[in-house]
Design an enzyme around this catalytic site. Structure first.
Site, short mmCIF file in Angstrom:
data_model
loop_
_atom_site.label_atom_id
_atom_site.label_comp_id
_atom_site.label_asym_id
_atom_site.label_seq_id
_atom_site.Cartn_x
_atom_site.Cartn_y
_atom_site.Cartn_z
N HIS A 1 38.76 -24.21 -3.26
CA HIS A 1 38.23 -25.53 -2.93
C HIS A 1 37.53 -26.06 -4.19
O HIS A 1 37.01 -25.27 -4.99
CB HIS A 1 37.23 -25.33 -1.79
CG HIS A 1 36.68 -26.57 -1.18
ND1 HIS A 1 35.69 -27.31 -1.77
CD2 HIS A 1 36.96 -27.19 -0.01
CE1 HIS A 1 35.38 -28.33 -0.99
NE2 HIS A 1 36.16 -28.29 0.09
N ASP B 1 33.22 -17.47 -1.54
CA ASP B 1 33.10 -18.72 -0.80
C ASP B 1 33.56 -18.42 0.63
O ASP B 1 34.75 -18.29 0.89
CB ASP B 1 33.98 -19.78 -1.47
CG ASP B 1 34.20 -21.03 -0.60
OD1 ASP B 1 33.66 -21.06 0.53
OD2 ASP B 1 34.92 -21.93 -1.03
N GLN C 1 35.23 -20.86 5.14
CA GLN C 1 36.26 -20.83 6.18
C GLN C 1 36.36 -19.47 6.86
O GLN C 1 37.23 -19.27 7.71
CB GLN C 1 37.63 -21.19 5.57
CG GLN C 1 37.71 -22.59 4.99
CD GLN C 1 37.61 -23.68 6.05
OE1 GLN C 1 37.81 -23.43 7.24
NE2 GLN C 1 37.30 -24.88 5.62
N LYS D 1 30.45 -25.80 9.90
CA LYS D 1 31.80 -25.35 10.25
C LYS D 1 31.77 -24.26 11.31
O LYS D 1 32.80 -23.77 11.75
CB LYS D 1 32.53 -24.84 9.00
CG LYS D 1 32.85 -25.94 7.99
CD LYS D 1 33.75 -25.41 6.89
CE LYS D 1 33.72 -26.25 5.64
NZ LYS D 1 34.37 -27.55 5.77
N CYS E 1 40.38 -31.29 -0.76
CA CYS E 1 39.50 -30.82 -1.84
C CYS E 1 40.10 -29.62 -2.58
O CYS E 1 39.39 -28.68 -2.94
CB CYS E 1 38.11 -30.47 -1.33
SG CYS E 1 37.26 -31.87 -0.62
#
Lengths: 406, 145
Positions: free
Chosen positions: A121, A198, A201, A224, A361
């Site tokens: 991302h 990261d 997700q 999220k 993104c």
């Protein structure tokens, strides 16, 4: 809780959009919020609102207890060793930027390397580009396999003893790829680099155990995972965080302030300058309670069944191209014939179906896929097979519609 | 299918999308690139300007039906117009996108009028105005030179 029970907890889903029942398939962008999270925020503002860590009045104590209580919930949720390792920041982007500017500036030099992948991302690319520019370090990319996965031999070949930071997404927001973080962390450590993850997700959808992964930093966002916007977490190993300088200076984060010199509070507060995101953190705590009540095994099971079903049905739609590997997290990125994803999303929206269209993104990944944009349907615990069926009908309508107008 | 959608995807728009007019690039002309950062669409407009008139206009790029059709229609409409009038049209087009009343005056929007339906789809207005923004930026840049 069974699927239908879970769905009832999300009042926003019970509405019509453009005259059709809302089918929300954009949870990878942001998830919806259960009533328990909404009520927790409501309760906090109606009863306990106050600043934290200061003053001696009762509301201040309540707010502080709830805020620090949320930190303990996060610690438990990711299995961190201590609450000192859990820093509340604005979100994944701020967390990665903080790691790049605070850890990166102090530990990366001219002859060093930073290693990422082309599937990242933008928020896990640009902070490292900037760090590379500022320090003269080299930014390197681990190549991807044709199906959008990472081969560990490529990891071995890219990371060298000059590598100081490896930063990779746990789950791809476009391909759905679940990356082998634990194995990559081992290779990073063998070469003396730190492993940044990261987790935007991943944290909402699967078990995340930072000690088992043995990552040095892990970043994720509350919004999220059923929580409010504007709050996220930077996890870091204590021995690294202790030696890092704060990225922001001001109130809240100080121990002693003189005219020319100041000292910082202990962890985790030295990274939380200014009045912290109190309601946000408490909301995140409520989101974690909600997710843990369902159980992460159950969450994984629900999403796995949904994405399997979606893949099966979408594969049968003629002219539909799916991106990413077979084994994937709960999202499907696709393009349909020659219809631009923006047009796909507009026709689906007219049917009440919300999907994301664009570059997500991830412009370097779009280039790698050789497309300018894609459409994406992403699933969460409140979605059902009926939602997938509605999507399939919507895709057929899209094809018919554009077949007709062409 | 909803009639709103039919208003958005009018036949004439689809025709411009499928058979774009003035696609390409002009050598040595004034060119301007513009990206739509929300979706990755990319439009390049190039114009030959002589004595304050747009002698020739072309566009190149990748994008959705609305952005490409709008670019195609725009090049058709502005060809032969004084730069000043092209900018006026750009303003009129913006008003139209915002769903406001607009007055064409002596100017002719031509096929562009078919894009009126976009105003009911706020998320798509940026698609329709992309080529126009490139035109405006290009002209303003030339004036600064």
């Amino acid at each position: 809780m069974i699927s239908k029970e879970i769905r009832k907890q999300f009042p926003i889903l019970d509405q019509e959009v453009n005259g059709k029942p809302l089918v929300y398939l954009d949870s990878a962008a942001t998830s919806q919020k259960p009533i328990s999270v909404i009520e927790t925020l409501d309760h906090y503002y109606k009863n306990d609102n106050s600043n934290v860590h200061r003053g001696v009045h009762t509301l201040g104590t309540r707010a502080t207890d709830s805020y620090e209580g949320a930190r303990e919930k996060v610690r438990h949720f990711i299995n961190a060793s201590s609450m000192e390792e859990v820093i509340f920041l604005r979100g994944t982007t701020t967390a990665i930027n903080t790691i790049a500017s605070s850890y990166g500036r102090a530990n990366v030099g001219e002859d060093d390397e930073i290693v990422i992948t082309p599937m990242e991302h933008h928020s896990n690319i640009i902070p490292w580009q900037q760090l590379a520019k500022q320090t003269g370090a080299k930014l390197k990319y681990i190549p991807l396999q044709e199906d959008g996965t990472i081969d560990l031999s490529d990891v071995e070949n890219t990371i060298t003893e000059h590598t100081k930071i490896v930063s990779i997404m746990h789950v791809s927001n476009v391909l759905g790829t679940i990356n082998p973080i634990k194995e990559i962390a081992k290779i990073a450590h063998k070469n003396g680099a730190v492993m940044v993850v990261d987790g935007a997700q991943a944290a909402p959808h699967m078990h995340v155990d930072v000690r088992d992964l043995d990552c040095d930093f892990y970043a994720f966002s509350a919004h999220k995972m059923c929580g409010p916007t504007g709050i996220g977490v930077m996890y870091g190993k204590k021995k690294l965080l202790e030696n890092m300088e704060p990225a922001e200076f001001g109130g809240e984060m100080i121990d002693f302030v003189g005219l020319y010199e100041s000292t910082w509070k202990d962890l985790p507060w030295k990274f939380e300058g200014g009045t912290p995101i109190i309601a946000g953190a408490i909301g995140l705590g409520a989101a974690i309670d909600f997710l843990e009540q369902i159980g992460r095994d159950e969450i994984e099971k629900i999403e796995h069944e949904l994405v399997e079903y979606a893949m099966e049905r979408m594969s049968a739609v003629e002219g539909l191209k799916i991106f990413g590997p077979e084994k994937r997290a709960g999202l499907v990125t696709f393009n349909i014939d020659d219809v631009h994803p923006h047009d796909v999303a507009t026709v689906l929206d007219a049917e009440g179906i919300a999907v994301r269209a664009g570059h997500h993104c991830a412009q370097p990944l779009m280039k790698w896929l050789d497309v300018t944009a894609t459409a994406r349907a992403s699933f969460y615990i409140y979605n059902t097979k009926e939602d997938v069926d509605a999507l399939i009908d919507g895709l057929k309508t899209t094809k018919e519609y554009f077949g007709h107008v062409f | 299918m909803s009639s709103n959608l039919d208003q958005l995807y009018r036949q004439v728009i689809m025709d411009h999308y499928k058979n774009p007019r003035n696609r390409g690039e002009l050598d040595g002309a004034l060119t301007f690139n513009l990206n739509n950062p929300t979706c990755g669409d990319r439009i390049k407009v190039s114009m030959e300007i002589e004595d304050g008139k747009i002698k020739e206009a072309k566009f190149e790029g990748e994008g959705c039906s609305i952005s490409l059709a709008s670019a195609s229609m725009m090049t058709e409409t502005i060809k032969g117009l004084p730069v000043e009038d092209a900018l006026k049209l750009s303003n009129i087009f913006s008003e139209m996108m915002l769903g406001k009343e607009y007055d064409e005056g002596d100017l002719d929007l031509g096929d562009l009028e078919a894009l009126q339906g976009v105003s009911k789809f706020p998320a798509r207005i940026k698609c329709a105005t992309l080529a126009w923004k490139a035109l405006e930026k290009g002209v303003n840049q030339k004036e600064e030179e």
